[in-house]
Design a protein around this motif. Structure first.
Motif, PDB file in Angstrom:
ATOM      1  N   LEU A  91       1.060  -1.633  -1.872  1.00 20.72           N
ATOM      2  CA  LEU A  91       1.138  -1.137  -0.497  1.00 20.72           C
ATOM      3  C   LEU A  91       0.073  -0.074  -0.276  1.00 20.72           C
ATOM      4  N   VAL A  92      -0.793  -0.300   0.719  1.00 21.31           N
ATOM      5  CA  VAL A  92      -1.769   0.705   1.131  1.00 21.31           C
ATOM      6  C   VAL A  92      -1.535   1.006   2.610  1.00 21.31           C
ATOM      7  N   ALA A  93      -1.901   2.210   3.000  1.00 24.10           N
ATOM      8  CA  ALA A  93      -1.679   2.642   4.374  1.00 24.10           C
ATOM      9  C   ALA A  93      -2.958   3.236   4.943  1.00 24.10           C
ATOM     10  N   ALA A  94      -3.237   2.925   6.212  1.00 24.63           N
ATOM     11  CA  ALA A  94      -4.360   3.549   6.903  1.00 24.63           C
ATOM     12  C   ALA A  94      -3.908   4.926   7.364  1.00 24.63           C
ATOM     13  N   ARG A  95      -4.659   5.952   7.019  1.00 24.88           N
ATOM     14  CA  ARG A  95      -4.286   7.322   7.376  1.00 24.88           C
ATOM     15  C   ARG A  95      -4.162   7.464   8.885  1.00 24.88           C
ATOM     16  N   GLY A  96      -3.066   8.076   9.308  1.00 23.95           N
ATOM     17  CA  GLY A  96      -2.831   8.284  10.724  1.00 23.95           C
ATOM     18  C   GLY A  96      -3.380   9.595  11.241  1.00 23.95           C
ATOM     19  N   LYS A  97      -3.764  10.478  10.323  1.00 21.80           N
ATOM     20  CA  LYS A  97      -4.249  11.814  10.701  1.00 21.80           C
ATOM     21  C   LYS A  97      -5.526  12.134   9.931  1.00 21.80           C
ATOM     22  N   PRO A  98      -6.335  13.059  10.467  1.00 20.28           N
ATOM     23  CA  PRO A  98      -7.500  13.512   9.705  1.00 20.28           C
ATOM     24  C   PRO A  98      -7.057  14.303   8.471  1.00 20.28           C
ATOM     25  N   PRO A  99      -7.843  14.455   7.455  1.00 19.56           N
ATOM     26  CA  PRO A  99      -9.166  13.861   7.336  1.00 19.56           C
ATOM     27  C   PRO A  99      -9.075  12.367   7.019  1.00 19.56           C
ATOM     28  N   MET A 100     -10.133  11.661   7.250  1.00 17.79           N
ATOM     29  CA  MET A 100     -10.257  10.231   6.948  1.00 17.79           C
ATOM     30  C   MET A 100      -9.282   9.362   7.741  1.00 17.79           C
ATOM     31  N   ARG A 101      -9.035   9.706   8.981  1.00 18.64           N
ATOM     32  CA  ARG A 101      -8.153   8.896   9.834  1.00 18.64           C
ATOM     33  C   ARG A 101      -8.631   7.443   9.843  1.00 18.64           C
ATOM     34  N   GLY A 102      -7.690   6.503   9.661  1.00 19.99           N
ATOM     35  CA  GLY A 102      -7.999   5.081   9.682  1.00 19.99           C
ATOM     36  C   GLY A 102      -8.444   4.498   8.360  1.00 19.99           C
ATOM     37  N   VAL A 103      -8.714   5.331   7.377  1.00 22.52           N
ATOM     38  CA  VAL A 103      -9.143   4.873   6.055  1.00 22.52           C
ATOM     39  C   VAL A 103      -7.902   4.540   5.236  1.00 22.52           C
ATOM     40  N   PHE A 104      -7.950   3.421   4.507  1.00 20.37           N
ATOM     41  CA  PHE A 104      -6.795   3.019   3.698  1.00 20.37           C
ATOM     42  C   PHE A 104      -6.703   3.842   2.424  1.00 20.37           C
ATOM     43  N   GLU A 123      10.301  -2.787   3.622  1.00 22.92           N
ATOM     44  CA  GLU A 123       9.103  -3.582   3.920  1.00 22.92           C
ATOM     45  C   GLU A 123       7.905  -2.714   4.248  1.00 22.92           C
ATOM     46  N   GLY A 124       8.157  -1.471   4.584  1.00 23.28           N
ATOM     47  CA  GLY A 124       7.091  -0.564   4.993  1.00 23.28           C
ATOM     48  C   GLY A 124       7.008  -0.513   6.504  1.00 23.28           C
ATOM     49  N   THR A 125       6.889   0.688   7.038  1.00 27.43           N
ATOM     50  CA  THR A 125       6.792   0.887   8.479  1.00 27.43           C
ATOM     51  C   THR A 125       5.641   1.836   8.777  1.00 27.43           C
ATOM     52  N   VAL A 126       5.072   1.678   9.959  1.00 30.21           N
ATOM     53  CA  VAL A 126       4.002   2.583  10.384  1.00 30.21           C
ATOM     54  C   VAL A 126       4.617   3.788  11.077  1.00 30.21           C
ATOM     55  N   GLY A 127       3.846   4.853  11.182  1.00 30.91           N
ATOM     56  CA  GLY A 127       4.297   6.079  11.824  1.00 30.91           C
ATOM     57  C   GLY A 127       3.139   7.046  11.931  1.00 30.91           C
ATOM     58  N   PRO A 128       3.435   8.314  12.156  1.00 30.92           N
ATOM     59  CA  PRO A 128       2.360   9.305  12.327  1.00 30.92           C
ATOM     60  C   PRO A 128       1.437   9.432  11.113  1.00 30.92           C
ATOM     61  N   GLU A 129       1.987   9.276   9.915  1.00 35.84           N
ATOM     62  CA  GLU A 129       1.184   9.415   8.692  1.00 35.84           C
ATOM     63  C   GLU A 129       0.465   8.123   8.323  1.00 35.84           C
ATOM     64  N   ALA A 130       1.052   6.987   8.672  1.00 41.42           N
ATOM     65  CA  ALA A 130       0.515   5.677   8.300  1.00 41.42           C
ATOM     66  C   ALA A 130       0.321   4.845   9.560  1.00 41.42           C
ATOM     67  N   ALA A 131      -0.927   4.749  10.017  1.00 46.22           N
ATOM     68  CA  ALA A 131      -1.221   4.027  11.258  1.00 46.22           C
ATOM     69  C   ALA A 131      -1.105   2.515  11.085  1.00 46.22           C
ATOM     70  N   ALA A 132      -1.304   2.032   9.865  1.00 44.52           N
ATOM     71  CA  ALA A 132      -1.188   0.611   9.544  1.00 44.52           C
ATOM     72  C   ALA A 132      -0.849   0.509   8.066  1.00 44.52           C
ATOM     73  N   ILE A 133      -0.171  -0.559   7.694  1.00 42.13           N
ATOM     74  CA  ILE A 133       0.115  -0.794   6.274  1.00 42.13           C
ATOM     75  C   ILE A 133      -0.245  -2.228   5.926  1.00 42.13           C
ATOM     76  N   ARG A 134      -0.597  -2.418   4.655  1.00 44.12           N
ATOM     77  CA  ARG A 134      -0.913  -3.759   4.136  1.00 44.12           C
ATOM     78  C   ARG A 134      -0.501  -3.808   2.679  1.00 44.12           C
ATOM     79  N   TRP A 135      -0.101  -4.983   2.241  1.00 42.11           N
ATOM     80  CA  TRP A 135       0.129  -5.252   0.825  1.00 42.11           C
ATOM     81  C   TRP A 135      -1.099  -6.011   0.349  1.00 42.11           C
ATOM     82  N   VAL A 136      -1.837  -5.457  -0.603  1.00 36.50           N
ATOM     83  CA  VAL A 136      -3.106  -6.043  -1.040  1.00 36.50           C
ATOM     84  C   VAL A 136      -3.121  -6.271  -2.549  1.00 36.50           C
ATOM     85  N   ASP A 137      -3.929  -7.247  -2.960  1.00 38.66           N
ATOM     86  CA  ASP A 137      -4.137  -7.434  -4.392  1.00 38.66           C
ATOM     87  C   ASP A 137      -5.438  -6.746  -4.792  1.00 38.66           C
ATOM     88  N   GLY A 138      -5.813  -6.882  -6.046  1.00 36.24           N
ATOM     89  CA  GLY A 138      -6.981  -6.185  -6.572  1.00 36.24           C
ATOM     90  C   GLY A 138      -8.297  -6.587  -5.942  1.00 36.24           C
TER      91      GLY A 138
END
Length: 147
Positions: A26-39, A105-120
Motif C-alpha cells: 500500500l502506497v499513498a499520495a501525500r495529501g499535504k506538503p512537503p511533497m504533496r501528491g508524491v507517493f 481496504e485503505g481510504t483516502v483523507g487529508p493525509e492520503a490524497a490517493a492510495i494504490r496497492w503496487v508491486d515491485g
C-alpha cells in the motif's frame, strides 16, 4: 516543543510502514506538503514514549484505515530539503518498516490524497519519495520469507 516543520531547529523523527498484501504494498499520495501528491508509505511523527513500530502501526490506522502485523524494520530514510539560500527547509528521519496486512481496504483523507496497492515493478512508474521502490521490494521479500 514546537511543531514547526518548516525551517526546523532540529530533525523530526518519524516512522512509516510498507504493508504487504498478496505481494503488493500500500502506497499513498501525500495529501499535504512537503511533497504533496508524491507517493510514499503511510507514516508520521513519533510521539513521546512511543516506539517506532508503534508509531508506524498507529499512523497506518489513522491515515488510511488499515490494520497490519509488524514484521520488522527495513531502514531509515532521510529527507533533507534546503531552500535556494542553502538553509534547511525541512529535515525528517523516517524509519521504514515492513508489515503483513490484516484488514482494511485503505481510504483516502487529508493525509492520503490517493492510495494504490503496487508491486515491485509498478512502484517504479510512480513519482515517489526517495528510496521508496527499494523499500517496497524489500518489504515484499520480508513478507514472503519463511516465518
Amino acid at each position: 516543543m514546537t511543531d514547526d516543520r518548516l525551517y526546523p531547529s532540529r530533525p523530526f523523527l518519524a516512522a512509516s510502514v510498507a504493508v504487504v498484501r498478496e505481494g503488493r504494498v500500500l502506497v499513498a499520495a501525500r495529501g499535504k506538503p512537503p511533497m504533496r501528491g508524491v507517493f510514499t508509505l503511510p507514516g508520521g511523527l513519533v510521539e513521546t514514549g512511543e516506539a517506532l513500530a508503534e508509531t508506524a502501526i498507529r499512523e497506518l490506522a489513522e491515515e488510511v484505515g488499515v490494520a497490519a502485523e509488524m514484521i520488522g524494520p527495513i531502514r531509515p530514510v532521510e529527507i533533507l530539503e534546503r531552500d535556494p539560500d542553502g538553509r534547511v527547509r525541512s529535515h525528517f528521519v523516517i524509519q521504514a518498516h515492513a508489515a503483513r496486512w490484516l484488514s482494511g481496504e485503505g481510504t483516502v483523507g487529508p493525509e492520503a490524497a490517493a492510495i494504490r496497492w503496487v508491486d515491485g515493478r509498478e512502484v517504479e512508474t510512480l513519482e515517489t519519495t526517495p528510496g521508496l521502490p527499494d523499500i517496497v521490494r524489500t518489504a515484499i521479500a520480508m513478507a514472503e520469507a519463511p516465518r
